[in-house]
Design an enzyme around this catalytic site. Structure first.
Site, PDB file in Angstrom:
ATOM      1  N   TYR A 182       0.839  -1.215   0.000  1.00 24.83           N
ATOM      2  CA  TYR A 182       0.000   0.000   0.000  1.00 24.83           C
ATOM      3  C   TYR A 182       0.868   1.257   0.000  1.00 24.83           C
ATOM      4  CZ  TYR A 182      -3.751   3.163   1.567  1.00 24.83           C
ATOM      5  OH  TYR A 182      -4.663   4.187   1.682  1.00 24.83           O
TER       6      TYR A 182
ATOM      7  N   LYS B 240       1.155   4.248  -2.807  1.00 25.59           N
ATOM      8  CA  LYS B 240       0.801   5.641  -2.486  1.00 25.59           C
ATOM      9  C   LYS B 240       1.995   6.574  -2.652  1.00 25.59           C
ATOM     10  CE  LYS B 240      -3.532   4.957  -1.583  1.00 25.59           C
ATOM     11  NZ  LYS B 240      -4.564   5.527  -2.472  1.00 25.59           N
TER      12      LYS B 240
HETATM   13  P1  NAP Z   1     -13.416   2.535   0.726  1.00 28.94           P
HETATM   14  O1  NAP Z   1     -14.429   3.083   1.648  1.00 28.94           O
HETATM   15  O2  NAP Z   1     -12.904   1.143   0.910  1.00 28.94           O
HETATM   16  O3  NAP Z   1     -13.935   2.711  -0.787  1.00 28.94           O
HETATM   17  C1  NAP Z   1     -13.127   2.277  -1.849  1.00 28.94           C
HETATM   18  C2  NAP Z   1     -13.705   2.765  -3.143  1.00 28.94           C
HETATM   19  O4  NAP Z   1     -12.836   2.365  -4.219  1.00 28.94           O
HETATM   20  C3  NAP Z   1     -15.071   2.173  -3.446  1.00 28.94           C
HETATM   21  O5  NAP Z   1     -15.829   3.144  -4.102  1.00 28.94           O
HETATM   22  C4  NAP Z   1     -14.737   1.016  -4.396  1.00 28.94           C
HETATM   23  O6  NAP Z   1     -15.790   0.689  -5.298  1.00 28.94           O
HETATM   24  C5  NAP Z   1     -13.579   1.619  -5.174  1.00 28.94           C
HETATM   25  N1  NAP Z   1     -12.711   0.628  -5.804  1.00 28.94           N
HETATM   26  C6  NAP Z   1     -11.971  -0.343  -5.208  1.00 28.94           C
HETATM   27  N2  NAP Z   1     -11.316  -1.048  -6.143  1.00 28.94           N
HETATM   28  C7  NAP Z   1     -11.620  -0.508  -7.342  1.00 28.94           C
HETATM   29  C8  NAP Z   1     -11.263  -0.796  -8.671  1.00 28.94           C
HETATM   30  N3  NAP Z   1     -10.426  -1.790  -8.977  1.00 28.94           N
HETATM   31  N4  NAP Z   1     -11.799  -0.036  -9.675  1.00 28.94           N
HETATM   32  C9  NAP Z   1     -12.665   0.979  -9.396  1.00 28.94           C
HETATM   33  N5  NAP Z   1     -13.039   1.293  -8.147  1.00 28.94           N
HETATM   34  C10 NAP Z   1     -12.528   0.558  -7.139  1.00 28.94           C
HETATM   35  O7  NAP Z   1     -12.079   3.443   0.725  1.00 28.94           O
HETATM   36  P2  NAP Z   1     -11.826   4.915   1.308  1.00 28.94           P
HETATM   37  O8  NAP Z   1     -11.384   4.789   2.700  1.00 28.94           O
HETATM   38  O9  NAP Z   1     -12.932   5.813   0.932  1.00 28.94           O
HETATM   39  O10 NAP Z   1     -10.517   5.292   0.468  1.00 28.94           O
HETATM   40  C11 NAP Z   1     -10.561   6.028  -0.731  1.00 28.94           C
HETATM   41  C12 NAP Z   1      -9.137   6.378  -1.136  1.00 28.94           C
HETATM   42  O11 NAP Z   1      -8.514   7.120  -0.075  1.00 28.94           O
HETATM   43  C13 NAP Z   1      -8.259   5.156  -1.366  1.00 28.94           C
HETATM   44  O12 NAP Z   1      -7.362   5.403  -2.431  1.00 28.94           O
HETATM   45  C14 NAP Z   1      -7.494   5.027  -0.067  1.00 28.94           C
HETATM   46  O13 NAP Z   1      -6.272   4.368  -0.243  1.00 28.94           O
HETATM   47  C15 NAP Z   1      -7.315   6.488   0.293  1.00 28.94           C
HETATM   48  N6  NAP Z   1      -7.055   6.713   1.715  1.00 28.94           N
HETATM   49  C16 NAP Z   1      -7.975   6.381   2.650  1.00 28.94           C
HETATM   50  C17 NAP Z   1      -7.681   6.616   3.995  1.00 28.94           C
HETATM   51  C18 NAP Z   1      -8.651   6.308   5.096  1.00 28.94           C
HETATM   52  O14 NAP Z   1      -8.277   6.478   6.262  1.00 28.94           O
HETATM   53  N7  NAP Z   1      -9.870   5.863   4.803  1.00 28.94           N
HETATM   54  C19 NAP Z   1      -6.460   7.174   4.346  1.00 28.94           C
HETATM   55  C20 NAP Z   1      -5.550   7.496   3.354  1.00 28.94           C
HETATM   56  C21 NAP Z   1      -5.868   7.260   2.043  1.00 28.94           C
HETATM   57  P3  NAP Z   1     -16.982  -0.379  -4.884  1.00 28.94           P
HETATM   58  O15 NAP Z   1     -17.890   0.369  -3.936  1.00 28.94           O
HETATM   59  O16 NAP Z   1     -17.635  -0.701  -6.176  1.00 28.94           O
HETATM   60  O17 NAP Z   1     -16.300  -1.528  -4.231  1.00 28.94           O
END
Ligand code: NAP
Length: 247
Positions: A155, A159
């Site tokens: 991961y 990133k």
């Molecule tokens: P999440 O709630 O797990 O949602 C993930 C999203 O990505 C969902 O809409 C999912 O679609 C989509 N997705 C996953 N695989 C995909 C693919 N192969 N093609 C197209 N769409 C795909 O994640 P989140 O926490 O909102 O995170 C969003 C972004 O922020 C990510 O890049 C994550 O690494 C980053 N981030 C998150 C955090 C945190 O604390 N949450 C911190 C730092 C960075 P489906 O609904 O169809 O499955």
């Protein structure tokens, strides 16, 4: 309504941070293409929430790890919404584990989705933004891409790679008035972090100077800043939205 008349494509717009980004861009007047991988009902809910804010919204299924699917998705945005001004590469996954026991498939899945997926979407949007001599790309990285985290080699590599990719593309497209910036969230309440075991949550919380998790809306406002008029002379930058974690 500073984004009125603009069209945004948000990958992974069905849930979590991506959904909040769709809503914030819609609130500011942009039409929105909501991408998702498998969760159509959630993507439809996001799109409906955007429509209720008075903009057009479409839902597009595409696995960002699939280059042809990303090309087709961008073509659909242009066909259905007429243009593409803002691309938010937000789709991301985790497959955590110590490297010693990490299956190669887990390495590949994370790199293919988080890093190569952004490459696929940016490449698909490249000509359109270059020709129209305007565009905003915002890539969602992570504090883990800046600082590393035990158990997340795949991961954090994805990133960190996204940051290098963004800085290079920012230079490549600067004369075309296309900006490429990065938002690096810390620990945000979504399905992704809900999946963390309690011990890991407590350990993470202790590393946040503000001693609380962020909300998806906190990240969405930073994305909207980069997408908006006020950031027209800002490119290749990384903005941490993390309660002080990366300081
Ligand atoms: P999440 O709630 O797990 O949602 C993930 C999203 O990505 C969902 O809409 C999912 O679609 C989509 N997705 C996953 N695989 C995909 C693919 N192969 N093609 C197209 N769409 C795909 O994640 P989140 O926490 O909102 O995170 C969003 C972004 O922020 C990510 O890049 C994550 O690494 C980053 N981030 C998150 C955090 C945190 O604390 N949450 C911190 C730092 C960075 P489906 O609904 O169809 O499955």
């Amino acid at each position: 309504m500073s984004l009125k008349g603009k069209v945004a494509l948000v990958t992974g717009g069905s849930r979590g941070i991506g959904r909040a980004v769709c809503r914030e861009l819609a609130r500011q007047g942009a039409d929105v293409a909501v991408n998702y991988a498998g969760n159509e009902a959630a993507a439809q809910e996001t799109a409906q929430a955007c429509r209720e804010l008075g903009v057009r919204a479409v839902v597009l299924r595409a696995d960002v790890a699939d280059a042809a699917a990303c090309d087709a998705m961008v073509a659909q945005v242009l066909e259905q919404l007429g243009r593409l001004d803002i691309l938010v590469n937000n789709a991301g996954i985790t497959r955590d584990g110590l490297m010693l026991r990490m299956p190669e498939a887990d390495w590949d899945a994370v790199l293919d989705t988080n890093l190569k997926g952004a490459f696929h979407c940016m490449r698909a949007a490249y000509k359109t933004m270059m020709r129209q001599k305007s565009g905003r790309v915002v890539n969602i990285s992570s504090v883990v891409g800046l600082r590393g985290n035990a158990g997340q080699t795949n991961y954090s590599a994805s990133k960190a790679g996204l940051i290098g990719l963004s800085k290079s593309l920012a230079k490549e497209l600067a004369t075309r008035n296309v900006t490429v910036n990065v938002v690096a969230p810390g620990f945000i309440t979504t399905d992704m972090t809900d999946a963390l075991p309690e011990g890991a949550r407590e350990a993470l919380l202790s590393t946040i100077p503000m001693k609380r998790l962020g909300a998806a809306e906190d990240v969405a406002r930073a994305v909207a800043f980069f997408a908006g008029e006020g950031a027209g002379y800002v490119t290749g930058q990384v903005l941490c939205v993390d309660g002080g974690m990366a300081v």
